[in-house]
Design a protein around this motif. Sequence first.
Motif, PDB file in Angstrom:
ATOM      1  N   GLY A   7      27.462  32.680  41.514  1.00 55.87           N
ATOM      2  CA  GLY A   7      26.754  33.121  42.976  1.00 55.87           C
ATOM      3  C   GLY A   7      26.731  31.843  44.054  1.00 55.87           C
ATOM      4  N   ARG A   8      26.003  30.582  43.561  1.00 51.89           N
ATOM      5  CA  ARG A   8      26.271  29.654  44.285  1.00 51.89           C
ATOM      6  C   ARG A   8      27.911  29.191  44.861  1.00 51.89           C
ATOM      7  N   ARG A   9      29.414  30.081  44.490  1.00 48.73           N
ATOM      8  CA  ARG A   9      30.486  29.757  44.449  1.00 48.73           C
ATOM      9  C   ARG A   9      30.776  31.071  45.569  1.00 48.73           C
ATOM     10  N   TRP A  10      30.591  31.728  45.177  1.00 42.06           N
ATOM     11  CA  TRP A  10      30.656  32.550  46.423  1.00 42.06           C
ATOM     12  C   TRP A  10      29.764  32.562  47.807  1.00 42.06           C
ATOM     13  N   ARG A  11      28.798  31.563  47.469  1.00 42.78           N
ATOM     14  CA  ARG A  11      27.527  32.156  49.032  1.00 42.78           C
ATOM     15  C   ARG A  11      28.598  30.419  49.922  1.00 42.78           C
ATOM     16  N   ARG A  12      29.433  29.212  48.997  1.00 42.89           N
ATOM     17  CA  ARG A  12      29.916  28.263  49.960  1.00 42.89           C
ATOM     18  C   ARG A  12      31.136  29.687  50.278  1.00 42.89           C
ATOM     19  N   ARG A  13      31.811  30.211  49.781  1.00 43.18           N
ATOM     20  CA  ARG A  13      32.872  30.727  50.209  1.00 43.18           C
ATOM     21  C   ARG A  13      32.528  32.266  51.959  1.00 43.18           C
ATOM     22  N   SER A  14      31.506  32.541  50.749  1.00 43.26           N
ATOM     23  CA  SER A  14      31.050  33.946  52.656  1.00 43.26           C
ATOM     24  C   SER A  14      31.437  33.359  53.145  1.00 43.26           C
ATOM     25  N   TRP A  15      30.784  32.476  53.837  1.00 42.22           N
ATOM     26  CA  TRP A  15      30.990  31.830  55.452  1.00 42.22           C
ATOM     27  C   TRP A  15      31.738  32.298  55.568  1.00 42.22           C
ATOM     28  N   LYS A  16      33.026  31.949  55.772  1.00 38.70           N
ATOM     29  CA  LYS A  16      34.651  31.461  55.766  1.00 38.70           C
ATOM     30  C   LYS A  16      35.067  33.072  56.054  1.00 38.70           C
ATOM     31  N   ALA A  17      34.562  33.734  55.438  1.00 41.80           N
ATOM     32  CA  ALA A  17      34.865  35.368  55.568  1.00 41.80           C
ATOM     33  C   ALA A  17      33.947  35.710  56.864  1.00 41.80           C
ATOM     34  N   GLN A  18      32.905  35.058  57.301  1.00 40.62           N
ATOM     35  CA  GLN A  18      31.975  35.325  58.039  1.00 40.62           C
ATOM     36  C   GLN A  18      32.458  34.823  59.454  1.00 40.62           C
ATOM     37  N   GLU A  19      33.699  34.204  59.449  1.00 44.25           N
ATOM     38  CA  GLU A  19      33.835  32.957  60.569  1.00 44.25           C
ATOM     39  C   GLU A  19      34.828  33.887  60.731  1.00 44.25           C
ATOM     40  N   GLY A  20      34.993  34.433  60.207  1.00 43.51           N
ATOM     41  CA  GLY A  20      37.235  35.230  60.810  1.00 43.51           C
ATOM     42  C   GLY A  20      38.267  34.437  59.533  1.00 43.51           C
ATOM     43  N   TYR A  21      37.297  34.000  58.826  1.00 41.43           N
ATOM     44  CA  TYR A  21      38.943  32.902  58.247  1.00 41.43           C
ATOM     45  C   TYR A  21      39.068  33.890  56.707  1.00 41.43           C
ATOM     46  N   ARG A  22      40.547  34.160  56.704  1.00 44.29           N
ATOM     47  CA  ARG A  22      41.366  34.463  55.860  1.00 44.29           C
ATOM     48  C   ARG A  22      41.107  34.326  54.679  1.00 44.29           C
ATOM     49  N   LEU A  23      40.799  34.688  53.300  1.00 46.66           N
ATOM     50  CA  LEU A  23      40.117  33.851  52.398  1.00 46.66           C
ATOM     51  C   LEU A  23      41.625  34.399  51.099  1.00 46.66           C
ATOM     52  N   ARG A  24      42.523  35.279  51.218  1.00 48.14           N
ATOM     53  CA  ARG A  24      43.320  35.087  50.530  1.00 48.14           C
ATOM     54  C   ARG A  24      44.489  36.676  51.214  1.00 48.14           C
ATOM     55  N   VAL A  25      45.387  35.772  51.573  1.00 43.77           N
ATOM     56  CA  VAL A  25      47.154  36.221  52.299  1.00 43.77           C
ATOM     57  C   VAL A  25      47.750  37.002  51.193  1.00 43.77           C
ATOM     58  N   LEU A  26      48.187  38.387  51.147  1.00 48.54           N
ATOM     59  CA  LEU A  26      49.515  38.169  50.060  1.00 48.54           C
ATOM     60  C   LEU A  26      50.323  38.567  50.760  1.00 48.54           C
ATOM     61  N   ALA A  27      51.821  37.961  49.911  1.00 49.71           N
ATOM     62  CA  ALA A  27      52.998  37.504  50.744  1.00 49.71           C
ATOM     63  C   ALA A  27      54.010  38.647  49.946  1.00 49.71           C
ATOM     64  N   ILE A  28      54.713  39.398  50.471  1.00 50.41           N
ATOM     65  CA  ILE A  28      55.208  39.827  50.020  1.00 50.41           C
ATOM     66  C   ILE A  28      57.250  39.257  49.079  1.00 50.41           C
ATOM     67  N   ASP A  29      56.940  39.910  48.254  1.00 50.06           N
ATOM     68  CA  ASP A  29      58.050  39.444  46.785  1.00 50.06           C
ATOM     69  C   ASP A  29      58.927  40.263  47.182  1.00 50.06           C
ATOM     70  N   ASN A  30      60.184  39.928  47.683  1.00 49.68           N
ATOM     71  CA  ASN A  30      61.258  40.543  47.897  1.00 49.68           C
ATOM     72  C   ASN A  30      62.264  40.772  47.155  1.00 49.68           C
ATOM     73  N   GLU A  31      61.625  40.374  45.873  1.00 51.24           N
ATOM     74  CA  GLU A  31      62.407  40.814  44.349  1.00 51.24           C
ATOM     75  C   GLU A  31      61.834  42.390  44.762  1.00 51.24           C
ATOM     76  N   ALA A  32      60.528  42.167  44.150  1.00 53.51           N
ATOM     77  CA  ALA A  32      59.833  43.601  44.425  1.00 53.51           C
ATOM     78  C   ALA A  32      59.872  44.333  45.512  1.00 53.51           C
ATOM     79  N   ALA A  33      60.020  44.014  46.287  1.00 63.46           N
ATOM     80  CA  ALA A  33      60.079  45.331  47.623  1.00 63.46           C
ATOM     81  C   ALA A  33      60.692  46.045  47.691  1.00 63.46           C
ATOM     82  N   VAL A  34      62.187  45.046  47.417  1.00 63.64           N
ATOM     83  CA  VAL A  34      63.095  46.533  47.216  1.00 63.64           C
ATOM     84  C   VAL A  34      63.088  47.190  46.572  1.00 63.64           C
ATOM     85  N   VAL A  35      62.097  47.239  44.949  1.00 63.21           N
ATOM     86  CA  VAL A  35      61.864  48.229  44.481  1.00 63.21           C
ATOM     87  C   VAL A  35      60.847  48.896  44.444  1.00 63.21           C
ATOM     88  N   VAL A  36      60.057  48.885  45.229  1.00 64.42           N
ATOM     89  CA  VAL A  36      58.740  49.274  45.744  1.00 64.42           C
ATOM     90  C   VAL A  36      59.769  50.161  46.996  1.00 64.42           C
TER      91      VAL A  36
END
Length: 173
Positions: A7-36
């Motif tokens: 709970g403490r860890r979540w509360r420390r990070r939750s303000w970041k989302a409220q302030e518009g920070y991106r918590l996790r950005v997905l990056a394309i894996d080029n090898e897997a993207a070709v398969v998809v």
Amino acid sequence: MCSDECGRRWRRRSWKAQEGYRLRVLAIDNEAAVVVECIFQLYLDGLGLKSIAETLNVEGVPWPSAHTPQQNRHRRGDGWQHTTVKAILENPRHTGFAIYGRWQKIEELLDPEDVAAGHVVRFRRSPHSKIVRSREPAHPAIVSVDTFTCVQLELRVRRGADPRIRRRGSGLE
């Protein structure tokens, strides 16, 4: 103790989302993207889920758990399965938009008469009315929204068709 720490860890990070920070950005894996992309194209070309899985196995394309074995030690290494192909085709994240609430966590008591017996946690698909999509793309897209939509409609057509009728070309015959 552990839940307090989480709970403490979540509360420390939750303000970041409220302030518009991106918590996790997905990056394309080029090898897997070709398969998809290939899976989407094969499905639109008329191949079924099992045929796509067989094609990928024959061509020696590494399946997702073989692509990153350190993350998938719990998975069997038995190649592409039709369920894996279906999961890829149904995953809206390939369009670049963030999707929230596709699954809901349900805790069920093992014995309703004896609460101390514990509970089991199950995940179930949420109703469509509970699923939220971001307004703007959150990460790079692998397939276009149009391609994804065409595949979803095709999945519904094939799923809803009479099993004795096989789909050929653009219409049911």
